[in-house]
Design a protein around this motif. Structure first.
Motif, mmCIF file in Angstrom:
data_model
loop_
_atom_site.group_PDB
_atom_site.id
_atom_site.type_symbol
_atom_site.label_atom_id
_atom_site.label_comp_id
_atom_site.label_asym_id
_atom_site.label_seq_id
_atom_site.Cartn_x
_atom_site.Cartn_y
_atom_site.Cartn_z
ATOM 1 N N LEU A 119 0.892 -1.157 0.035
ATOM 2 C CA LEU A 119 0.127 0.108 -0.056
ATOM 3 C C LEU A 119 0.813 1.153 -0.157
ATOM 4 C CD1 LEU A 119 -2.662 1.535 0.321
ATOM 5 C CD2 LEU A 119 -2.715 1.179 2.687
ATOM 6 N N GLU A 120 2.011 1.227 0.596
ATOM 7 C CA GLU A 120 2.853 2.409 0.811
ATOM 8 C C GLU A 120 3.514 2.721 -0.371
ATOM 9 O OE1 GLU A 120 5.500 1.495 4.136
ATOM 10 O OE2 GLU A 120 3.784 1.610 5.605
ATOM 11 N N ALA A 121 3.974 1.476 -1.002
ATOM 12 C CA ALA A 121 4.803 1.669 -2.329
ATOM 13 C C ALA A 121 3.586 2.357 -3.406
ATOM 14 C CB ALA A 121 5.077 0.300 -2.864
ATOM 15 N N SER A 149 -12.430 10.247 0.394
ATOM 16 C CA SER A 149 -11.610 11.278 -0.103
ATOM 17 C C SER A 149 -10.606 10.956 -1.057
ATOM 18 C CB SER A 149 -11.245 12.305 1.027
ATOM 19 O OG SER A 149 -10.416 13.461 0.371
ATOM 20 N N GLY A 150 -10.462 11.600 -2.180
ATOM 21 C CA GLY A 150 -9.279 11.169 -3.184
ATOM 22 C C GLY A 150 -9.688 9.887 -4.009
ATOM 23 N N HIS A 151 -10.744 8.941 -3.641
ATOM 24 C CA HIS A 151 -11.008 7.837 -4.253
ATOM 25 C C HIS A 151 -12.187 7.741 -4.945
ATOM 26 C CE1 HIS A 151 -8.010 4.989 -2.000
ATOM 27 N NE2 HIS A 151 -7.269 5.527 -2.779
ATOM 28 N N ASP A 152 -13.328 8.214 -4.225
ATOM 29 C CA ASP A 152 -14.636 8.408 -4.593
ATOM 30 C C ASP A 152 -14.614 9.501 -5.777
ATOM 31 O OD1 ASP A 152 -17.377 8.537 -5.443
ATOM 32 O OD2 ASP A 152 -17.888 8.424 -3.362
ATOM 33 N N PRO A 153 -15.216 9.278 -7.003
ATOM 34 C CA PRO A 153 -15.191 10.259 -7.845
ATOM 35 C C PRO A 153 -16.508 10.924 -7.832
ATOM 36 C CG PRO A 153 -15.615 8.148 -9.123
ATOM 37 C CD PRO A 153 -15.193 7.818 -7.739
ATOM 38 N N ASP A 154 -17.566 10.442 -7.184
ATOM 39 C CA ASP A 154 -18.903 11.287 -7.144
ATOM 40 C C ASP A 154 -18.789 12.708 -6.405
ATOM 41 O OD1 ASP A 154 -19.944 9.372 -8.892
ATOM 42 O OD2 ASP A 154 -21.181 8.665 -7.368
ATOM 43 N N GLU A 158 -7.006 6.894 5.146
ATOM 44 C CA GLU A 158 -6.372 6.370 6.203
ATOM 45 C C GLU A 158 -7.467 5.744 7.307
ATOM 46 O OE1 GLU A 158 -3.532 8.543 4.414
ATOM 47 O OE2 GLU A 158 -5.368 9.346 5.278
ATOM 48 N N GLN A 159 -8.638 6.448 7.458
ATOM 49 C CA GLN A 159 -9.853 6.168 8.293
ATOM 50 C C GLN A 159 -10.413 4.939 7.524
ATOM 51 O OE1 GLN A 159 -11.520 10.123 8.016
ATOM 52 N NE2 GLN A 159 -11.744 10.111 10.308
#
Length: 465
Positions: A20-22, A227-232, A368-369
């Motif tokens: 995940l970090e990479a 946040s940062g993932h969901d395009p909606d 992170e959450q």
């Protein structure tokens, strides 16, 4: 595919964290893993071939994807998954097993939802009613026929043209809900049949690309309100919905803001609740343009040349026929323009109003959450259920049962009202917030969120400029 039998081994949890970090750091050389049912899968070479798109599977690199996989994939996907199997996940160590009470509670909640899914599958709740969907398709096409018949017989009359535009706008909205049902494979186990109906209802009738929609919508379901993932919820710079998006947008302007971006940041976003309803009218036209650009620039989601050709031809046919009918049967240029603008705006309002009610104004969580939360818990706390009359259910296309839909995305809409009390009861049992309101309350919550964020925009604007 990755994952030869000779490579099968036990994976420590730290290896997943490293993956995940990479990925976050943009290190393309590292292996990309995810876990399902405590088995580890190497998806490094599979990401680009994922039938649901690269974006959606990438949101779960280094994470447990058990629930999202089972909720959103057909039986045929399990064979494909097996090709990526590389080992098993090591058991948690005793000190790691000392989870907090809240963590234990959310895990127990997730397990009960899994058990409910199995029970409902056995009882037929996931079986789409052929008669129901025949009725929905026929009645929806009848709306279209009514609108265009009004133009044919009364295109010389401004009131008739206006009424026809409203009816055609509602037809496009209802097409959207049906394409959504077929796109989630709620109707049939035959995915090819479902996709053909999405092509007809979504691409040809409505003018929205199947591949564009699936890429966007699948990611929304996999990482709802993350946040940062969901395009909606990524609607900057038109609208901002949360503190994460606000901080990111204004932070990006600190070094060298362009004149237009600065104007938006200083003079537009701090007033977003005032223009919110105005902007909804442009939603359909914006999505239609995005569909055309996606289809002609990105191609089909599954890289199929045949599917891409079908999508492109149906999208182009949609606009040719819509324009031709308007020109042939509407009596004046003024009424032609009115028909175009009103039909687009009605659909924009009718779609966007529902979409905003589904999740906007509900909690937005950081990546992170999200890593520390169970998939089903995220689906519940980020969704808004809206209690409506039967007419409201029709207008919302069943998406007012948003929480149930996100927990069971492949369940046909006619089963959702029956399942709502079961899901709500389990949420109450584990003290998971199930937010159920009326349409007026939901709308006010959306506006209140815009108001809170626009005040934050004002503060950021003063700080940055």
């Amino acid at each position: 595919m990755s994952g030869l039998a000779t490579d099968i081994r036990i994976f420590e949890r730290s290896e997943l964290s490293k993956s995940l970090e990479a990925y976050r750091d943009g290190n393309l050389g590292e292996k990309k893993y995810l876990t399902i049912d405590n088995k580890v899968y190497d998806i490094t070479d599979f990401i680009s071939d994922h039938p649901g798109g690269e974006q959606v599977i990438s949101t779960h690199i280094g994470k447990d994807a058990t629930d999202v996989f089972h909720a959103m994939h057909p039986k045929s996907a399990y064979e494909m998954l097996a090709n990526c199997y590389v080992g098993d996940l090591a058991a948690e160590k005793s000190n790691a097993a000392q989870r907090s009470k809240d963590k234990q509670n959310s895990q127990a909640f997730a397990q009960e939802i899994r058990d409910l899914r199995e029970k409902l599958q056995a009882e037929g709740y996931f079986d789409g009613s052929t008669l129901f969907y025949i009725y929905k398709v026929v009645s929806t096409l009848a709306i279209c026929a009514t609108g265009f018949a009004m133009l044919y017989y009364g295109g010389h009359s401004t009131p008739v043209v206006f009424a026809a535009a409203v009816i055609v706008g509602l037809f496009w909205q209802q097409c959207g809900w049906l394409a959504h049902d077929f796109g989630h494979h709620q109707v049939s186990d035959d995915h090819e049949k479902n996709d053909m109906l999405v092509l007809f209802l979504g691409c040809f009738c409505q003018g929205f690309s199947l591949s564009w929609w699936k890429n966007k919508h699948n990611t929304h379901h996999a990482s709802t309100n993350v946040s940062g993932h969901d395009p909606d919820i990524d609607t900057a710079p038109v609208l901002l919905w949360d503190e994460f998006a606000t901080a990111n947008f204004y932070g990006s302007l600190e070094d060298n803001p362009g004149k237009f971006s600065r104007f938006i940041a200083e003079h537009v976003l701090p007033y977003q609740s005032r223009y919110y309803f105005f902007i909804l009218g442009f939603a359909r036209f914006s999505w239609a343009l995005q569909s055309l650009m996606y289809s002609f620039n990105q191609g089909a989601l599954d890289k199929s040349a045949k599917l891409n050709w079908m999508e492109r031809s149906m999208l182009v046919s949609h606009w040719i026929l819509f324009t031709a009918w308007n020109i042939l049967f509407v009596g004046s240029i003024t009424n032609m323009i009115m028909f175009f603008l009103v039909s687009q705006a009605v659909t924009g309002y009718a779609l966007a109003f529902v979409f905003a009610m589904n999740h906007n104004g509900m909690p937005v969580i950081s990546q992170e959450q999200a890593e520390d939360m169970e998939f089903y818990e995220i689906q519940v706390i980020t969704g808004r259920a809206v209690t409506l009359s039967p007419l409201g259910d029709w207008f919302f296309g069943g998406l007012n049962y948003q929480i149930e839909h996100h927990v069971f995305p492949d369940m046909p809409r006619h089963s959702l009202p029956k399942v709502k009390p079961m899901v709500k009861s389990i949420c109450q049992k584990y003290n998971i917030n199930y937010h159920d309101v009326g349409a007026i309350t939901g709308t006010l919550e959306v506006l209140q969120t815009l108001d809170v964020v626009q005040k934050l925009c004002g503060k950021f604007s003063k700080k940055v400029f």
